[in-house]
Write an enzyme that holds these catalytic residues in place. Structure first.
Site, short mmCIF file in Angstrom:
data_model
loop_
_atom_site.label_atom_id
_atom_site.label_comp_id
_atom_site.label_asym_id
_atom_site.label_seq_id
_atom_site.Cartn_x
_atom_site.Cartn_y
_atom_site.Cartn_z
N GLY B 18 0.82 -1.22 0.00
CA GLY B 18 0.00 0.00 0.00
C GLY B 18 0.85 1.26 0.00
O GLY B 18 1.98 1.26 0.50
N LYS B 29 3.50 2.75 3.69
CA LYS B 29 2.62 2.94 4.84
C LYS B 29 2.94 1.97 5.96
O LYS B 29 2.86 2.33 7.15
CB LYS B 29 1.18 2.75 4.38
CG LYS B 29 0.17 3.12 5.42
CD LYS B 29 -1.22 3.30 4.81
CE LYS B 29 -1.81 1.98 4.38
NZ LYS B 29 -3.25 2.10 4.07
N GLN B 84 5.31 -6.10 -5.72
CA GLN B 84 4.16 -5.83 -6.60
C GLN B 84 4.48 -4.56 -7.39
O GLN B 84 4.51 -3.47 -6.84
CB GLN B 84 2.89 -5.64 -5.75
CG GLN B 84 1.64 -5.49 -6.60
CD GLN B 84 0.38 -5.18 -5.77
OE1 GLN B 84 0.47 -4.67 -4.66
NE2 GLN B 84 -0.78 -5.49 -6.32
N GLY B 89 -4.75 -4.57 -7.30
CA GLY B 89 -5.71 -5.23 -6.42
C GLY B 89 -5.06 -6.26 -5.51
O GLY B 89 -3.92 -6.69 -5.70
N ARG B 347 24.39 7.81 27.60
CA ARG B 347 24.44 7.55 26.17
C ARG B 347 24.92 6.11 25.89
O ARG B 347 25.25 5.38 26.81
CB ARG B 347 25.31 8.60 25.50
CG ARG B 347 24.63 9.98 25.58
CD ARG B 347 25.52 11.09 25.06
NE ARG B 347 25.94 10.78 23.70
CZ ARG B 347 27.02 11.29 23.11
NH1 ARG B 347 27.80 12.12 23.78
NH2 ARG B 347 27.33 10.95 21.87
N HIS B 377 27.29 15.39 40.16
CA HIS B 377 26.74 16.55 39.45
C HIS B 377 27.66 17.12 38.39
O HIS B 377 28.87 17.18 38.58
CB HIS B 377 26.36 17.69 40.40
CG HIS B 377 26.97 17.63 41.76
ND1 HIS B 377 26.26 17.87 42.88
CD2 HIS B 377 28.24 17.35 42.17
CE1 HIS B 377 27.06 17.75 43.95
NE2 HIS B 377 28.25 17.44 43.54
N ASN B 391 34.68 8.57 43.92
CA ASN B 391 33.84 9.75 44.11
C ASN B 391 34.27 10.86 43.16
O ASN B 391 35.41 11.33 43.23
CB ASN B 391 33.96 10.23 45.56
CG ASN B 391 32.95 11.34 45.85
OD1 ASN B 391 33.02 12.41 45.27
ND2 ASN B 391 32.03 11.06 46.74
#
Lengths: 467, 467, 467
Positions: B18, B29, B84, B89, B347, B377, B391
């Site tokens: 289709g 699609k 196709q 059809g 990531r 942080h 750490n």
């Protein structure tokens, strides 16, 4: 406002011994949360608002695992607690509180279900007023519901509709009775003496060999006591959660009700999608809440604030006129006209005064930030006391941890902290101090001094070519 | 669980040629996505679960642009593919797989639509069981739907309802037939020989000059072959997407179904708004998912995890007891009891072991972080191997790129990396190393050494006054 | 497309003097926002699309507080404005525009309500066409609605349904009239002369002593003028907002309508939850919008873009093929194939050219970034002009503020800015410049030079042991 009921006249028992099996929860079902608060807290709050004092509320807990301890913990150990060792039916559960009942100074005892959190205080007030005004020995809280299948139907006397004949369980319903849409919510109010009589007589002569509190209707009927039902016409009173999916549906109902109340009080929502606000949260008129905002744990938001998408705020107060963009704030106090975000993280024990501006990618923890200070970007302030009108450049760090201990950083008023400055705590900066960008500050700086700790720049020309 | 069907007995053809015109999509699609997976993958997964082996699934692709290549790519080239060239059809499309049909060792051929993704394996199993048990030459998968307008109606024999007389298309329906609510879903199961006969005889003598596979009913009828229909009574089987808006509605249905299944398995959702979880994702009981969370691409989340608002996790596993707050995680492995966020970005190619704590504004990429390490942080760790109990202070950077090449940073156990430290790769830090805040580390550091690379602080007093 | 109406033929009066009391808003109700645009702007936009020129639109403002000034400001002072000093009814409000009416060169005057924003231009066009084609003196915009209670009912002549006999207010309705579901929306179109006659004759002989514009029906009827009603059969025309909760419901309707239109034009939404897009925003086909995305203030998004969860974009353009992940963008121009985020913040006045890559935790402000430059992480670029193919390491800062003034940073093409570099503005880097990680750059760097400003590393061995 409803009239305040005489606090001395009502005690309550909350049945909380149900299992959480179908919840696939390891703890008691009543600890499952609705809008971030355990269901049992919703029930106890309604009772408190009705006028029950804490000492006149008794929670019947399960005996398995640590469920009782967890319920006591979740309710701050402020009520009475009983234990049901075996699950032998609702009347058996109530009976575990027999000492509580006998010792109660009140004439009326309310039976509540710990996993039916949406019985509001307004419904309870009307229900209890009806119980008193009708001088009933037992009043059932009933409701009409669309699909009554599975619930006990309320059979009213055709000659006197105030008079209840029976609660008919689903299995015992004839075709006519199946059409009755008024059902028993499970909430009941007894005269104390009537409850004691019923508990004494209820037996377990039924298929499941359980003791049902609903049997009290037949027993008291036989004693010619007056039994009524108050139809609150609110389907929510029967909503309970046996599965996480049912809990989710209840969350949805409660969530939209909280939001609707806020909207009617002048709070603006652009879209309510993803907005979750605990009932304990207060928001001032004129504030705007964006989609995806979560507010919980007794937050107080002032007037004319703007809280944009996905801010997550708990246990905090925000002063009027503040703007919080897509940030986390936990257990902190934010003054008026403060701007925070987008994408900042205010961790517990911060006191951020009015006019402060915190920009993007900033973490603040356990610190006091005085008025009109600016922390624009990519900065960490921890364990610090910062004065007024201080300007932090980008990339500043209060180095509060040396691998062994944590220390505080003290900064006076009107300081200028250059970009990428490290302040190695313990360290104290006086008023009007200026640090050069890229400096690591290890020693105190007196008032009005400039401090620098970096190397001279050397340009190696034609370097790229050579390389 | 349904019985497992003998794998040797079923082949399938998926019609996928289709156009995506009304989707305004440049590609086929069937590549439009439902919950982040192409529609064609939903269909092939149902077939695999039904028992089709990959070599017995044939996808009929369109010939335009790169559509076929893209379909082959999206399905990992593991099925058979036909092309196709012209759209003449559905029967013409099936005919393009004529070699596949002839070579199939199976007695039954299923025809599926590549853009009808909500035909579940359970429905397919019941449908196929029915086909076999009735010994039909052709069985149609039908459903009753509220608004049958536009669909081919199933005309059953009034004397024997198991017997199908005809599929009547909308245009050919008389008034009575228009009221029939049982319709053809487009899914069909043929005996192989019956399909070959039908394909041989179907013509295009109709208004549009197209070859319709539904014509097989009349042809096989004329051959006295047995034709049935299995009414699955599930409207979802006819849901296809011709426009982005229809696709959106289908997403909504599929999204809530996935969430409902999870909730019933003990996953807690406070609100489902904005939550999108691919069907390939697994979550353990007791985990809590906040609004706006996106989980896709075969994620596996353990038990008792908490994933807060707008976390976006793909191709990753998260160990039990971990807490992920508003963070991105892509193609990585996260251990048990790890805390990440808010606002961090993991990531691809990270292996983060149990007990690690990653705070806010942290990016980690292509790195191994061993147990109980803390990255609190504003730090970037890239191309690194980090030991246990390390750490990282705030603002640390592993400098993995020098403008020409990328190099690795190796850090031993129990290190303390001071704030705003640059580690210029390639560089190796032994165990128990300590770097002073603000240092740029260019050379290796042996076990237990402290390394410093910064200037002394100079305070210029009364500087502010002078200035 | 509808025919364009002759611009010279239509004037409009917008009644905007309503109070915001029930909104709990301090300013005029018509300034309350629907999808981030004041309701009055929705109404004026529909009028402009209908063909009204700005000088032929008159807004009747309230007199209290600064409401009029704020309305003038919100509408850019581009229309005519009248003031209603006392609120004495709708006809009294229209009368405040009497000079505007008399001076109008047009034959027809449209009366609109400033707080009914969902009367679309298509409805207005059909309505106005009907008014003209019927040659009515007065045409009422009516609609059939499910619950007509409270609205004025349209009484049509049973012998000639095009002929309107009366608008019957709720209180005056008999039992039959209460069943009429066609009601007055409040929008009316008058021939200019008919309006002048009506305004002259409308009195306040009613319970509230107010002047109602609906009285025009009786007055014109008595003058044998032709009165009609155009039934648009769209409930939305009567939607107004008296409370924040009604405004919220209207937001929901408008929000989904905008999204539906976009979906039909080839925009993909995985789920629309939390998505808020102003009607002024344009998006190209093939773009994908994730849940929670907010797009407002005339944004233009190109084709095949991906905008992930909770991106918040205002007053900006985004080139085709760009990917924006969970980031804020304000008043900036983003080129094609740019990648931004997750968690970045593009502040006003940025011009970011095609192929630029901005990673996580990056703030850019008032800067120009040329093609294919990369700013991967934890960096602040402010007041800068950056060339092509520049690579910023992690933690770079353009130090644009010295506590007194802001200065610009100029960076040439092909530069490599080492991690944690501070660039103290004003400063200029030539082409092909390389800065060493951890350097603070205070002086200009010529083309092709490498610049370094940091201390040598010293390793103190056995330090941990000693400590």
């Amino acid at each position: 406002m409803k009239n305040i009921i005489n606090k001395k006249n009502i005690s309550a028992i909350i049945l909380a011994a149900g299992e959480g099996k179908r919840m696939k929860s390891k703890t008691s079902k009543v600890l499952c949360e609705l809008l971030f608060e355990p269901m049992i807290s919703w029930v106890s709050r309604s009772l408190q608002k009705l006028g029950c004092s804490n000492s006149e509320i008794c929670i019947v807990c399960p005996d398995d695992n640590d469920s009782k301890d967890l319920i006591v913990l979740a309710t701050n150990n402020k009520f009475c607690y009983a234990t049901q060792k075996q699950r032998l039916g609702t009347a058996h559960a109530v009976k575990q509180a027999i000492d509580f009942i006998k010792n109660s100074k009140n004439d009326n005892i309310l039976i509540m279900l710990g996993d039916a959190p949406l019985v509001s205080e307004n419904i309870l007030k009307d229900f209890y007023d009806y119980h008193l005004s009708e001088n009933n020995s037992l009043t059932i809280l009933s409701s009409e519901i669309k699909n009554p299948f599975g619930y006990g139907r309320i059979l009213r006397d055709p000659n006197n509709s105030k008079n209840i004949l029976k609660i008919v369980e689903e299995l015992d319903c004839n075709q006519d009775q199946k059409l009755i849409s008024e059902i028993n919510s499970g909430v009941m109010c007894f005269k104390k003496q009537a409850l004691l009589i019923a508990l004494d007589k209820i037996n377990n002569n039924n298929i499941k060999n359980e003791y049902y509190i609903t049997s009290a209707v037949d027993i008291l009927k036989a004693e010619n006591q007056k039994i009524g039902a108050y139809n609150c016409q609110d389907e929510k009173v029967v909503l309970g959660a046996n599965t996480r999916f049912e809990l989710l549906k209840m969350n949805e109902i409660a969530r939209l009700e909280v939001i609707k109340n806020l909207a009617e009080n002048g709070i603006e929502f652009i879209s309510t999608e993803g907005v979750v606000i605990s009932p304990s949260v207060k928001i001032g008129a004129g504030s705007v809440i964006y989609p995806g905002v979560i507010l919980k744990d007794f937050c107080e938001i002032g007037e004319n604030c703007v809280i944009t998408s996905n801010s997550f705020i708990s246990k905090s107060s925000i002063g009027s006129g503040s703007i919080i963009k897509s940030s986390y704030i936990d257990n902190s106090k934010i003054g008026e006209n403060v701007k925070i975000g987008p994408f900042s993280n205010i961790r517990p024990n911060c006191d951020i005064k009015s006019g402060v501006k915190i920009g993007d990618f900033v973490e603040i923890k356990n610190s006091n930030i005085d008025q009109n200070t600016s922390v624009a970007h990519l900065t960490y302030i921890g364990d610090s006391d910062v004065g007024q009108k201080v300007n932090f450049g980008c990339g500043c760090v209060t180095v509060n941890y040396n691998g062994l201990e944590k220390h505080r950083t003290i900064i006076g008023n009107d300081c200028f902290i250059g970009c990428n400055t490290n302040l190695i705590a313990p360290v104290k900066l006086g008023d009007g101090v200026y640090t050069a960008a890229g400096s690591t500050i290890t020693d105190d700086i007196p008032d009005g001094a400039m401090s620098i700790a970096r190397s001279r720049q050397i340009n190696k020309t034609n370097w790229k070519l050579k390389k």
